[in-house]
Design an enzyme around this catalytic site. Structure first.
Site, PDB file in Angstrom:
ATOM      1  CB  CYS A   1      14.961  61.305 -72.804  1.00 52.28           C
ATOM      2  SG  CYS A   1      15.776  60.530 -74.219  1.00 52.28           S
TER       3      CYS A   1
ATOM      4  CD  GLN B   1      12.153  62.164 -71.221  1.00 55.17           C
ATOM      5  OE1 GLN B   1      12.025  60.953 -71.126  1.00 55.17           O
ATOM      6  NE2 GLN B   1      12.775  62.883 -70.305  1.00 55.17           N
TER       7      GLN B   1
ATOM      8  CG  HIS C   1       9.074  60.512 -75.272  1.00 52.78           C
ATOM      9  ND1 HIS C   1       8.016  59.985 -74.554  1.00 52.78           N
ATOM     10  CD2 HIS C   1      10.197  59.933 -74.734  1.00 52.78           C
ATOM     11  CE1 HIS C   1       8.480  59.152 -73.644  1.00 52.78           C
ATOM     12  NE2 HIS C   1       9.788  59.101 -73.727  1.00 52.78           N
TER      13      HIS C   1
ATOM     14  NE  ARG D   1       7.868  53.891 -74.752  1.00 51.24           N
ATOM     15  CZ  ARG D   1       9.037  54.238 -74.193  1.00 51.24           C
ATOM     16  NH1 ARG D   1      10.047  53.414 -74.208  1.00 51.24           N
ATOM     17  NH2 ARG D   1       9.185  55.417 -73.626  1.00 51.24           N
TER      18      ARG D   1
ATOM     19  CG  ASP E   1      17.228  60.618 -77.387  1.00 50.53           C
ATOM     20  OD1 ASP E   1      17.617  59.658 -76.687  1.00 50.53           O
ATOM     21  OD2 ASP E   1      16.195  60.576 -78.091  1.00 50.53           O
TER      22      ASP E   1
ATOM     23  NE  ARG F   1       8.839  60.509 -68.760  1.00 49.83           N
ATOM     24  CZ  ARG F   1       8.925  59.475 -69.602  1.00 49.83           C
ATOM     25  NH1 ARG F   1      10.099  59.017 -69.972  1.00 49.83           N
ATOM     26  NH2 ARG F   1       7.828  58.928 -70.131  1.00 49.83           N
TER      27      ARG F   1
HETATM   28  N1   CP Z   1      12.951  58.164 -71.429  1.00 54.92           N
HETATM   29  C1   CP Z   1      12.152  57.111 -71.588  1.00 54.92           C
HETATM   30  O1   CP Z   1      11.091  57.185 -72.190  1.00 54.92           O
HETATM   31  O2   CP Z   1      12.616  55.956 -71.038  1.00 54.92           O
HETATM   32  P1   CP Z   1      12.012  54.515 -71.272  1.00 54.92           P
HETATM   33  O3   CP Z   1      12.257  54.170 -72.722  1.00 54.92           O
HETATM   34  O4   CP Z   1      12.756  53.612 -70.337  1.00 54.92           O
HETATM   35  O5   CP Z   1      10.541  54.538 -70.988  1.00 54.92           O
HETATM   36  N1  NVA Z   2      14.697  58.688 -79.118  1.00 59.00           N
HETATM   37  C1  NVA Z   2      14.688  57.527 -78.260  1.00 59.00           C
HETATM   38  C2  NVA Z   2      14.087  57.872 -76.947  1.00 59.00           C
HETATM   39  C3  NVA Z   2      14.003  56.746 -75.957  1.00 59.00           C
HETATM   40  C4  NVA Z   2      13.331  57.150 -74.687  1.00 59.00           C
HETATM   41  C5  NVA Z   2      13.923  56.417 -78.941  1.00 59.00           C
HETATM   42  O1  NVA Z   2      12.894  56.699 -79.579  1.00 59.00           O
HETATM   43  O2  NVA Z   2      14.341  55.276 -78.870  1.00 59.00           O
END
Ligand code: CP
Ligand code: NVA
Length: 322
Positions: free
Chosen positions: A274, A140, A137, A110, A234, A302
């Site tokens: 999400c 997700q 992502h 990540r 989102d 998830r």
């Molecule tokens: N939706 C999602 O990826 O959540 P987190 O950022 O908590 O992992």
């Molecule tokens: N678009 C958001 C998603 C978080 C799960 C981000 O990248 O922060």
């Protein structure tokens, strides 16, 4: 490399475009199977002894905990690696990828820059899974698809078209949602301010690869939401964009998902997000906490979706092709 060697080689999941549509369907099938088993107290230990590294530059609840729990349910274990590894600061990505990949069976990354995920995959001697970058992502979107299939069982079983409308920022989550809609032959609509749309090349690429699906960009949320089976949003300011928050609040103000927008969707429409969410910004509290919302089953999925992915990536592929 022979075809068999290629089949046995490790695979990366940097975006859902790295999988074929039948592979996406297989992962979702496995996810549903594992979910059903889990609910009956059955946890097949197919990944006994396997180790998953989570290399994270950003905060996470869902992605981290669902992967860590999921691999344990399958008999494996995990290592959470945050800033102490010094990713991007202490040593070249090539060295981290080569060495970390020699210790573990798969890496979930990540991070901020998608290119870092690509570079990790280039050098890692094991699968690399994108656990969120600025580009996409994919994990997700697998959970999103599982949630939509559970909500519209008849439609998806009979391959009737599902309309998935995403309202808001053309970001990582939106891109992966568009990709999974392509794989499943669904109709994907995205309504955003023009400056925050997904790039036209993305729509062109999806339309070419998935002719059975459809993809359409809107600037009018009402037109996009009309008769939709799914309304998805989102946050307007993603992690790493905090300096743009004030201007984004202004640009996205007409794009809130609220009861007025929900009222023009399909009467059976579900609301997805999400998470994390900001109630009162991208979604009104009455919608996210209302009867159409599926945010908690979606978040739970998830874990089931990623168990399906891990099962496919680290076990199933080798059973099928051996
Ligand atoms: N939706 C999602 O990826 O959540 P987190 O950022 O908590 O992992
Ligand atoms: N678009 C958001 C998603 C978080 C799960 C981000 O990248 O922060």
């Amino acid at each position: 490399m022979t075809e068999r060697d290629a089949n046995m080689a490790h695979r990366h999941v940097l975006s859902l475009l790295d999988l074929t549509s039948s592979e996406v369907r297989r992962v979702l099938f496995l996810a549903a199977e594992l979910k059903s088993k889990f609910k009956r107290g059955v946890r097949p230990s197919v990944l006994n002894g396997q180790v998953l590294a989570l290399l994270f530059q950003k905060q996470s609840l869902r992605t981290r905990v669902s992967f860590e729990s999921g691999i344990r349910h399958l008999g494996g274990s995990s290592l959470y690696l945050a800033d102490d590894v010094g990713f991007g600061k202490r040593e070249p990505t090539q060295d981290i990828a080569t060495i970390l990949g020699s210790y573990v069976d798969a890496i979930v990354f990540r991070g901020y820059r998608h290119q870092d995920c690509v570079d990790l995959a280039k050098f890692a001697p094991c699968p690399v899974i994108n656990g969120l970058t600025d580009h996409s992502h994919p994990c997700q979107a697998l959970a999103d698809a599982l949630t939509i299939m559970e909500a519209f069982v008849e439609e998806t079983a009979n391959q009737r078209p599902i309309t998935v409308t995403y309202i808001g920022d053309g970001n990582n989550v939106a891109r992966s949602l568009g990709e999974v809609c392509g794989h499943l032959g669904w109709r994907f609509r995205l309504a955003s301010p023009a400056a925050y749309a997904l790039e036209p090349e993305f729509y062109a690429q999806l339309s070419e690869r998935f002719p059975q699906a459809s993809f359409k960009a809107y600037t009018d949320p009402v037109a996009a939401a009309t008769d939709a089976h799914v309304l998805y949003t989102d946050v307007w300011t993603s992690m790493g964009q905090e300096a743009e928050r004030a201007e984004r609040l202004v640009a996205f103000a007409p794009f809130q998902v609220n009861s007025k927008l929900l009222s023009i969707a399909n009467p059976a429409a579900i609301f997805l997000h999400c998470l994390p969410a900001i109630r009162g910004e991208e979604v009104s509290a009455d919608v996210i906490d209302g009867p159409h919302s599926r945010i908690y089953p979606q978040a739970e999925n998830r874990m089931h979706a990623q168990k399906g992915l891990l099962y496919w990536l680290l076990h199933d592929r080798f059973c099928n092709e051996a």
